[in-house]
Motif scaffolding. Structure first.
Motif, PDB file in Angstrom:
ATOM      1  N   ASP A  59       2.061   8.952 -11.253  1.00 58.18           N
ATOM      2  CA  ASP A  59       1.863   7.649 -10.602  1.00 58.18           C
ATOM      3  C   ASP A  59       2.564   6.540 -11.373  1.00 58.18           C
ATOM      4  N   GLU A  60       2.378   6.557 -12.689  1.00 58.13           N
ATOM      5  CA  GLU A  60       2.990   5.533 -13.524  1.00 58.13           C
ATOM      6  C   GLU A  60       4.526   5.607 -13.453  1.00 58.13           C
ATOM      7  N   LEU A  62       6.325   6.796 -10.937  1.00 55.87           N
ATOM      8  CA  LEU A  62       6.764   6.360  -9.613  1.00 55.87           C
ATOM      9  C   LEU A  62       6.710   4.840  -9.460  1.00 55.87           C
ATOM     10  N   ASN A  63       5.853   4.203 -10.239  1.00 57.14           N
ATOM     11  CA  ASN A  63       5.760   2.742 -10.175  1.00 57.14           C
ATOM     12  C   ASN A  63       6.948   2.045 -10.825  1.00 57.14           C
ATOM     13  N   LEU A  64       7.732   2.783 -11.585  1.00 53.59           N
ATOM     14  CA  LEU A  64       8.911   2.193 -12.222  1.00 53.59           C
ATOM     15  C   LEU A  64      10.017   1.988 -11.189  1.00 53.59           C
ATOM     16  N   SER A  65      10.818   0.976 -11.423  1.00 49.61           N
ATOM     17  CA  SER A  65      11.986   0.772 -10.566  1.00 49.61           C
ATOM     18  C   SER A  65      13.060   1.789 -10.936  1.00 49.61           C
TER      19      SER A  65
END
Length: 279
Positions: A59-60, A62-65
Motif C-alpha cells: 500500500d505504501e 503504491l502511494n508513491l508517485s
C-alpha cells in the motif's frame, strides 16, 4: 638434544616459502570471491528491496508517485554499486618487491608525505608469517560483514525517507532495532522472514504519553553473507576454495610455530654451552 640450528633454520625457510605461496593463492581466491560477491550483493539487495516494497508494504509503495518510485530504485542501485566498489577496495594489490620498492621510493615520497596526514597507511603484510595472514583474513571477513551492515542500514533509511517504511519509527531507532535484531536472530521477537530481510516486532512509545506504547511489526533489509552465498553457486564454490586454502595455512602455521619453538630451544642450548666453563 635439539637438532642443529642450521637444519632448523632451513626447515623454517622452506616453510616460509610454502606459506608465501599459500598467501598468494589466498589473495587470488579472495579477489575472485569478492568480485562475485559484489555482483551477488547488488542482485540480492535489489531482490530484498523488491520484496519489502511489494510484499511487505504494498500500500505504501503504491502511494508513491512514479517519480518517487524511480528515485527510490535509483538510490537502491547506487548504494548497491557503492558497496560492491567498497568490497573490491579491501583486496590489497600484489606486493611490491624489495627492488621495485627502492626504485619507486623517491617518486612516492612526496605523495606519501602529503597523504600521510589525511589517510592512515596500511600495515605492510608479511606473506610468510602465518599469524599475520590469519589476522589479515579475519580483518577482511569483518570488513565484508561491516559493508553488508552499512548498505543494509543505508537502504532501510532511504526506503523509510521515501515513505514506504513507517515514519513514526525514528531513524536512530530503526538503525538500532535492526542492528540489535541482527545480532540476536532467533529470539522471541523475531518472525521468520525471506532471505536478506528482517521481520521483527518492536515496542514504540507514545510521544504524548510515555506509559502508552504499542507493538509494531517491521520488515527491513538485512543482508546476510550466508544467504547471499547460498543464492549464488559460483560464490559458494569460491567460499569452499577459501576454506580449503585456510586448512592448508593452518597446517603449515602449526608446523611453523613448532619449528620456531624448536629453534629457540636449540639457540638457548647453544648459548648455555657457549657460556659454560669448567672450574
Amino acid at each position: 638434544m635439539a637438532r642443529a640450528i642450521e637444519r632448523i633454520e632451513k626447515d623454517i625457510t622452506d616453510l616460509k616459502e610454502a606459506i608465501s605461496a599459500i598467501a598468494y593463492e589466498l589473495n587470488l581466491a579472495y579477489a575472485r570471491y569478492i568480485h562475485i560477491l559484489g555482483s551477488a550483493l547488488q542482485k540480492q539487495l535489489i531482490l530484498a528491496s523488491y520484496y519489502l516494497c511489494t510484499q511487505g508494504y504494498p500500500d505504501e509503495f503504491l502511494n508513491l508517485s512514479l517519480n518517487q518510485r524511480q528515485k527510490l530504485q535509483q538510490g537502491i542501485r547506487k548504494f548497491s554499486q557503492q558497496a560492491a566498489k567498497e568490497l573490491i577496495n579491501y583486496i590489497q594489490p600484489p606486493k611490491v618487491t624489495q627492488t621495485e620498492a627502492v626504485v619507486e621510493t623517491e617518486e612516492k615520497e612526496k605523495i606519501e608525505e602529503e597523504n600521510e596526514e589525511n589517510e592512515p597507511q596500511p600495515k605492510a603484510l608479511d606473506p610468510s608469517n602465518p599469524v599475520e595472514l590469519v589476522e589479515w583474513q579475519q580483518d577482511l571477513e569483518e570488513a565484508i560483514q561491516e559493508t553488508l551492515k552499512k548498505v543494509s542500514q543505508a537502504v532501510n533509511i532511504l526506503i523509510q525517507k521515501t515513505g514506504v517504511l513507517p515514519k513514526k519509527l525514528p531513524e536512530p531507532i530503526l538503525v538500532a532495532a535492526t542492528a540489535a535484531a541482527a545480532s540476536s536472530e532467533g529470539s522471541s521477537n523475531m518472525i521468520p522472514s525471506p532471505p536478506n530481510l528482517l521481520n521483527l516486532v518492536i515496542e514504540i512509545s507514545d510521544e504524548e504519553d510515555s506509559e502508552d506504547s504499542s507493538l509494531t511489526q517491521i520488515m527491513a533489509i538485512h543482508l546476510r553473507l550466508g544467504e547471499i552465498e547460498f543464492a549464488e553457486a559460483t560464490l559458494l564454490a569460491e567460499r569452499k576454495a577459501i576454506r580449503n586454502i585456510l586448512m592448508q595455512l593452518n597446517k603449515l602455521g602449526r608446523e611453523y610455530q613448532k619449528r620456531q619453538r624448536e629453534l629457540k630451544i636449540a639457540e638457548a642450548e647453544a648459548a648455555w654451552r657457549a657460556s659454560w666453563f669448567e672450574d
